[in-house]
Design an enzyme around this catalytic site. Structure first.
Site, PDB file in Angstrom:
ATOM      1  N   ARG A 189      12.279  -1.171  10.265  1.00 47.45           N
ATOM      2  CA  ARG A 189      11.339  -0.778  11.318  1.00 47.45           C
ATOM      3  C   ARG A 189      11.399  -1.799  12.446  1.00 47.45           C
ATOM      4  O   ARG A 189      11.413  -3.005  12.199  1.00 47.45           O
ATOM      5  CB  ARG A 189       9.910  -0.724  10.747  1.00 47.45           C
ATOM      6  CG  ARG A 189       9.615   0.581  10.049  1.00 47.45           C
ATOM      7  CD  ARG A 189       8.291   0.607   9.337  1.00 47.45           C
ATOM      8  NE  ARG A 189       7.199  -0.110   9.976  1.00 47.45           N
ATOM      9  CZ  ARG A 189       5.980  -0.235   9.439  1.00 47.45           C
ATOM     10  NH1 ARG A 189       5.715   0.290   8.261  1.00 47.45           N
ATOM     11  NH2 ARG A 189       5.041  -0.896  10.055  1.00 47.45           N
ATOM     12  N   ARG A 218       0.665  -8.952  13.789  1.00 51.37           N
ATOM     13  CA  ARG A 218      -0.008  -7.973  12.935  1.00 51.37           C
ATOM     14  C   ARG A 218      -0.903  -8.666  11.913  1.00 51.37           C
ATOM     15  O   ARG A 218      -1.991  -8.203  11.586  1.00 51.37           O
ATOM     16  CB  ARG A 218       1.016  -7.082  12.239  1.00 51.37           C
ATOM     17  CG  ARG A 218       1.592  -6.021  13.191  1.00 51.37           C
ATOM     18  CD  ARG A 218       2.962  -5.558  12.791  1.00 51.37           C
ATOM     19  NE  ARG A 218       3.016  -4.883  11.515  1.00 51.37           N
ATOM     20  CZ  ARG A 218       4.141  -4.689  10.818  1.00 51.37           C
ATOM     21  NH1 ARG A 218       5.296  -5.128  11.293  1.00 51.37           N
ATOM     22  NH2 ARG A 218       4.116  -4.073   9.669  1.00 51.37           N
ATOM     23  N   ARG A 254      12.089  -5.758   4.539  1.00 48.43           N
ATOM     24  CA  ARG A 254      11.784  -4.366   4.188  1.00 48.43           C
ATOM     25  C   ARG A 254      12.779  -3.399   4.851  1.00 48.43           C
ATOM     26  O   ARG A 254      13.143  -3.555   6.005  1.00 48.43           O
ATOM     27  CB  ARG A 254      10.357  -4.049   4.643  1.00 48.43           C
ATOM     28  CG  ARG A 254       9.942  -2.620   4.434  1.00 48.43           C
ATOM     29  CD  ARG A 254       8.446  -2.455   4.407  1.00 48.43           C
ATOM     30  NE  ARG A 254       7.799  -2.723   5.690  1.00 48.43           N
ATOM     31  CZ  ARG A 254       6.477  -2.656   5.858  1.00 48.43           C
ATOM     32  NH1 ARG A 254       5.689  -2.377   4.848  1.00 48.43           N
ATOM     33  NH2 ARG A 254       5.952  -2.893   7.034  1.00 48.43           N
ATOM     34  N   LYS A 313       0.830  -1.218   0.000  1.00 47.88           N
ATOM     35  CA  LYS A 313       0.000   0.000   0.000  1.00 47.88           C
ATOM     36  C   LYS A 313       0.863   1.265   0.000  1.00 47.88           C
ATOM     37  O   LYS A 313       0.621   2.191  -0.762  1.00 47.88           O
ATOM     38  CB  LYS A 313      -0.915   0.037   1.243  1.00 47.88           C
ATOM     39  CG  LYS A 313      -1.770  -1.198   1.420  1.00 47.88           C
ATOM     40  CD  LYS A 313      -2.611  -1.119   2.689  1.00 47.88           C
ATOM     41  CE  LYS A 313      -1.841  -1.079   3.997  1.00 47.88           C
ATOM     42  NZ  LYS A 313      -1.244  -2.334   4.438  1.00 47.88           N
ATOM     43  N   ARG A 344      -8.884   0.675  10.066  1.00 45.96           N
ATOM     44  CA  ARG A 344      -8.286  -0.619  10.372  1.00 45.96           C
ATOM     45  C   ARG A 344      -9.212  -1.519  11.175  1.00 45.96           C
ATOM     46  O   ARG A 344      -8.836  -2.622  11.545  1.00 45.96           O
ATOM     47  CB  ARG A 344      -7.025  -0.375  11.186  1.00 45.96           C
ATOM     48  CG  ARG A 344      -5.775  -0.918  10.518  1.00 45.96           C
ATOM     49  CD  ARG A 344      -4.613  -0.549  11.408  1.00 45.96           C
ATOM     50  NE  ARG A 344      -3.414  -1.255  11.072  1.00 45.96           N
ATOM     51  CZ  ARG A 344      -2.485  -0.808  10.244  1.00 45.96           C
ATOM     52  NH1 ARG A 344      -2.644   0.311   9.606  1.00 45.96           N
ATOM     53  NH2 ARG A 344      -1.388  -1.507  10.062  1.00 45.96           N
TER      54      ARG A 344
HETATM   55  P1  ADP Z   1       1.719  -1.970   8.180  1.00 40.49           P
HETATM   56  O1  ADP Z   1       0.692  -1.675   7.124  1.00 40.49           O
HETATM   57  O2  ADP Z   1       2.949  -2.617   7.638  1.00 40.49           O
HETATM   58  O3  ADP Z   1       1.152  -2.691   9.394  1.00 40.49           O
HETATM   59  P2  ADP Z   1       1.651   0.771   9.210  1.00 40.49           P
HETATM   60  O4  ADP Z   1       2.745   1.738   9.062  1.00 40.49           O
HETATM   61  O5  ADP Z   1       0.356   1.036   8.485  1.00 40.49           O
HETATM   62  O6  ADP Z   1       2.281  -0.613   8.772  1.00 40.49           O
HETATM   63  O7  ADP Z   1       1.270   0.576  10.771  1.00 40.49           O
HETATM   64  C1  ADP Z   1       2.253   0.314  11.759  1.00 40.49           C
HETATM   65  C2  ADP Z   1       1.587   0.204  13.140  1.00 40.49           C
HETATM   66  O8  ADP Z   1       0.973   1.474  13.481  1.00 40.49           O
HETATM   67  C3  ADP Z   1       0.435  -0.805  13.260  1.00 40.49           C
HETATM   68  O9  ADP Z   1       0.909  -2.121  13.528  1.00 40.49           O
HETATM   69  C4  ADP Z   1      -0.365  -0.216  14.438  1.00 40.49           C
HETATM   70  O10 ADP Z   1       0.274  -0.495  15.683  1.00 40.49           O
HETATM   71  C5  ADP Z   1      -0.259   1.276  14.214  1.00 40.49           C
HETATM   72  N1  ADP Z   1      -1.385   1.799  13.381  1.00 40.49           N
HETATM   73  C6  ADP Z   1      -1.296   2.262  12.090  1.00 40.49           C
HETATM   74  N2  ADP Z   1      -2.507   2.655  11.649  1.00 40.49           N
HETATM   75  C7  ADP Z   1      -3.390   2.449  12.663  1.00 40.49           C
HETATM   76  C8  ADP Z   1      -4.804   2.635  12.826  1.00 40.49           C
HETATM   77  N3  ADP Z   1      -5.557   3.128  11.827  1.00 40.49           N
HETATM   78  N4  ADP Z   1      -5.380   2.288  14.013  1.00 40.49           N
HETATM   79  C9  ADP Z   1      -4.634   1.804  15.028  1.00 40.49           C
HETATM   80  N5  ADP Z   1      -3.305   1.593  14.951  1.00 40.49           N
HETATM   81  C10 ADP Z   1      -2.673   1.899  13.787  1.00 40.49           C
END
Ligand code: ADP
Length: 214
Positions: free
Chosen positions: A159, A170, A126, A16, A89
């Site tokens: 990360r 996750r 990554r 994404k 999410r």
């Molecule tokens: P990925 O898509 O690889 O999981 P992101 O950068 O989107 O990576 O998210 C990293 C972390 O940030 C998630 O595992 C979560 O802990 C937090 N996070 C991101 N977006 C949200 C959201 N919309 N609601 C709650 N937690 C979030």
């Protein structure tokens, strides 16, 4: 004028973020990554940032109210078109998006469909640029020189939540809590699906034709 809002939706590592960066360049959308917003807060070293880091490092979700506040501080949906990357999410976030944030904007949700096993491998390999957020992969898309960003020469990093244990958490969360959001958009006739196991350019072309057709 009604703005068009695009939601990129899919498991961690589905691609994404990489596609979002392209769409920003190609169509002039603004990129809204809740992960990037949260990591920026962590980087500031505030009390709030420390609490967020604990959640992220365990692969858990940050609470909905906090996400909403951060979004409100970073968004103007009446003024701009966004690529949502990492939001909504869960069902509660999807409902909040429709009730409190969209204000009648058109919305298109694009689901990145891909096998979980491929994803775990992608994520543990990554690498990310801390300055311009460019995304690399040690195997499929390495930087040109050493572990340095091709665009801004910053040293790349992995990360802390991109380790196998957190990734498995996750993925579990994605299946239990996030995937019901698929149906939410499907029922509203807003869902499009792309095969995210294809190469970058093919995925890009599919997304492009979806955005141009709605
Ligand atoms: P990925 O898509 O690889 O999981 P992101 O950068 O989107 O990576 O998210 C990293 C972390 O940030 C998630 O595992 C979560 O802990 C937090 N996070 C991101 N977006 C949200 C959201 N919309 N609601 C709650 N937690 C979030």
């Amino acid at each position: 004028m009604k703005q068009k809002q695009v939601i990129l939706f899919g498991a961690p590592g589905a691609g994404k973020g990489s596609q979002a960066k392209y769409l920003v360049k190609e169509f002039g959308f603004k990129h809204l990554s809740t992960g990037d917003i949260l990591r920026a807060e962590v980087k500031k070293g505030t009390e709030l940032g420390k609490r967020i880091a604990i959640k992220i490092d365990k692969g858990e979700l940050v609470n909905d109210q906090l996400i909403l506040e951060l979004l409100k501080a970073n968004l103007d949906l009446q003024q701009d078109s966004y690529i949502f990357d990492g939001y909504p999410r869960n069902i509660a976030q999807a409902e909040t998006l429709c009730k409190e944030l969209l204000h009648g904007s058109d919305v298109v949700a694009i689901y990145f469909e891909i096998d979980v096993q491929v994803l775990v491998e992608r994520i543990v390999n990554r690498l990310v640029c801390p300055d311009c957020q460019a995304i690399y992969n040690r195997v499929s898309h390495p930087p040109k020189v050493g572990l340095i960003c091709d665009y801004c020469s910053s040293p790349l990093y992995q990360r802390p939540d991109d380790n196998e244990e957190t990734v498995i958490n996750r993925m579990k969360l994605f299946h239990e809590v996030t995937s019901p959001v698929l149906n939410f958009f499907k029922e509203r006739g807003k869902l499009h699906v792309v095969d995210a196991s294809q190469d970058f350019d093919n995925i890009r072309a599919e997304i492009r034709s979806i955005i141009e057709s709605v």
